[in-house]
Write an enzyme that holds these catalytic residues in place. Structure first.
Site, short mmCIF file in Angstrom:
data_model
loop_
_atom_site.label_atom_id
_atom_site.label_comp_id
_atom_site.label_asym_id
_atom_site.label_seq_id
_atom_site.Cartn_x
_atom_site.Cartn_y
_atom_site.Cartn_z
N HIS A 159 3.79 0.05 4.88
CA HIS A 159 4.35 -1.04 5.69
C HIS A 159 3.48 -2.30 5.67
CE1 HIS A 159 6.86 2.23 6.77
NE2 HIS A 159 6.06 2.74 7.67
N HIS A 160 2.89 -2.59 4.50
CA HIS A 160 2.11 -3.81 4.31
C HIS A 160 2.64 -4.59 3.11
CE1 HIS A 160 -1.38 -1.41 6.32
NE2 HIS A 160 -0.61 -1.98 7.23
N PRO A 161 3.93 -4.94 3.09
CA PRO A 161 4.49 -5.61 1.91
C PRO A 161 3.93 -7.02 1.75
CG PRO A 161 6.07 -5.65 3.70
CD PRO A 161 4.93 -4.78 4.16
N HIS B 40 0.84 -1.19 0.00
CA HIS B 40 0.00 0.00 0.00
C HIS B 40 0.89 1.25 0.00
CE1 HIS B 40 -2.98 -2.77 2.28
NE2 HIS B 40 -3.14 -2.89 0.97
#
Length: 538
Positions: free
Chosen positions: A474-476, A297
């Site tokens: 920080h949603h890899p 994101h």
């Protein structure tokens, strides 16, 4: 095998959101001997367990890998800070604790891409298996699972004002983002219990601590999956005692996350052959998709000076407030330390023609003067932030070896703002956030807009602001994508193509990132992976 090798049925590398769940479930029956390797240490840092403490763990190298991206050409050549957990519980021990599953249609789309068994009806039982829902059980939620899911404590008036402003702006109230519909505005739930963080270390590993068949080794950095005759047979890892080896008689499960899992596969000779040769790694199997398809994101921040001293800036800037808050939390589990400061948000569409939400907006009850990998400095006055998040970027990045040294960080690159849609969506998010901030419900709280500031009005100016300030949310995910085609790494049972006895179980297997925070989906993946492994063993 080298001296010091020992043998287990299953070896899991990484004790994070998914890995802790996998190891705990595999060891639950007592029939299988399980080794869980974690490069970080025990989750003994007290800031891990206090909800507001994630502001500390965000920059703490003792519990955080503190990765950075390569310079990003589309973002003014900036390096993006990429925090990841380095402790038992992984990123579930340092994240913002927001419990969001994503949109049900996300999982149905996975199924349409050939991932049999990953549609919404198939994954919902694993979300529920994990869950102990404070509100009770219904068709979407369950009680009795290891993961506590709780409502925020009441009394945070900025969140109330934000939701009232959303309704004034035409956005309906949604009592449960993880229920019948995702779209709308409402309060978030968190992975907390009794106003304490409930990481996967607490949820899964703590209850399993006394099992004789589960061994958890911290300070054990997996550096290579050992493969013989196209089968994974063990793991090489670094510890304080030096390089060690453990053997797996059944399977190795890689659960290092969207950055760590592809890095370990690459170090093991599984990945794009040309890249491996450049790094001096012997090619065992050419799997071009390892480390490809990185999907995350993208977000930016708009902040305002607040007219009332009710924000976390006021806590951080005052020793007397800190002392009072610590006493209130220590004695009564109340006050600002009992919460993560992210109480409310919304899901909506950047274009009404879209079938499902592609924007999320988070209320952050602080504003930031400076924010780097080494420090976070709030404004010296009350402030708050509204952060628009683009949930479905077209851009895809890569995870590559930065060095053949297994202890060196991976080289991470995104491709944010690849298309006009990517830019238009985030600019639409900025306009929406300003519309919400301009509603009567917010009027008593706003002194002035701090960033981007009232002078940034045109699409061109907003686009430039996005390039200068936009970051990973920080949603890899998706760097070891699941599927059956050439652009995938694992099959729908999470088995690495062409290598027996080797699976990947974490957010890296997502075909594409889900629309929402990724911790709950990662835990679901861990639960489902363990169930499939046990089914296949039987």
């Amino acid at each position: 095998m080298p001296d010091g090798a020992d043998t287990f049925d299953y070896i899991v590398t990484g004790a994070g959101s998914a890995g802790a769940a996998v190891a705990a479930r595999l060891s639950e029956s007592g029939r299988h001997r399980v080794l869980l390797l974690e490069a970080g240490g025990r989750d003994s840092n007290h800031w891990i367990h206090i909800p507001i403490g994630f502001a500390r763990t965000f920059i703490d190298p003792t519990v955080n890998w503190k990765f950075e991206s390569a310079p990003q050409p589309g973002l003014a050549n900036r390096q993006l800070y990429l925090p990841r957990g380095k402790t038992l519980g992984g990123t579930s021990s340092i994240n913002g604790m927001v419990y969001i599953r994503g949109n049900p249609a996300d999982y149905d789309e996975w199924r349409q891409r050939g991932c049999e068994g990953w549609d919404w009806d198939s994954v919902l039982p694993y979300f529920k298996k994990a869950e102990n829902q404070e509100r009770g059980a219904n068709e979407f939620h369950a009680t009795g699972g290891p993961l506590h899911v709780s409502d925020h404590p009441p009394g945070f008036e900025l969140a109330d004002a934000m939701l009232a402003a959303c309704e004034q702006a035409g956005i309906p109230r949604n009592p449960d983002f993880n229920g019948a519909v995702q779209e709308g505005c409402g309060f978030y739930q968190t992975t907390t219990s009794n106003k304490r963080r409930w990481s996967t270390a607490k949820a899964y590993l703590e209850p399993a601590r006394g099992r004789a068949n589960l061994e958890v080794r911290t300070g054990a950095h997996a550096t290579k999956v050992l493969i013989e005759n196209d089968r994974a047979v063990g793991v090489e890892y670094r510890s304080a005692a030096g390089t060690r080896t453990a053997r797996a008689s059944a399977e190795v499960i890689v659960s290092g996350g969207a950055y760590g899992s592809p890095q370990l596969l690459l170090l093991s000779g599984l990945g794009p052959a040309e890249h491996l040769r450049e790094m001096g790694v012997a090619v065992l199997r050419d799997i071009p998709a390892v480390g490809g398809n990185l999907h995350d994101h993208f977000n930016t921040y708009l902040s305002w000076r607040c007219a009332k001293a009710i924000t976390l800036n006021d806590l951080e800037n005052s020793w007397s407030r800190k002392i009072l808050a610590a006493a209130e939390y220590g004695l009564f589990r109340k006050g600002p330390m009992s919460s993560n400061g992210i109480h409310a948000g919304l899901f909506t569409r950047s274009d009404p023609r879209l079938e499902r939400p592609d924007l999320q907006v988070n209320l952050l009850e602080w504003s930031t003067l400076e924010r780097t990998k080494d420090r976070v400095i709030p404004h010296p006055f009350p402030g708050f932030t509204l952060s628009p998040v683009h949930l479905r970027p077209d851009g895809r990045g890569t995870v590559r070896l930065g060095s053949p040294d297994p202890l060196a960080p991976p080289r991470i690159s995104f491709d944010f703002l690849r298309t006009d849609y990517d830019m238009n969506a985030i600019v639409t998010g900025i306009r929406l956030v300003r519309k919400i901030a301009g509603q009567p419900a917010f009027k008593p709280y706003i002194v002035e807009e701090l960033a981007p500031g009232p002078g940034v009005v045109s699409d061109a100016d907003m686009a430039e602001y996005v390039r200068q300030t936009g970051v990973s949310n920080h949603h890899p995910s998706s760097s070891c994508a699941m599927g059956s085609g050439p652009n995938t790494v694992v099959d729908p049972r999470l088995r690495v193509h062409g290598v027996a006895g080797l699976r990947v179980a974490d957010a890296s297997i997502m075909p594409q990132v889900v629309a929402g925070n990724t911790n709950a989906p990662s835990i679901m993946i861990g639960e489902k992976a363990a169930a499939m492994i046990l089914e296949d063993a039987a």
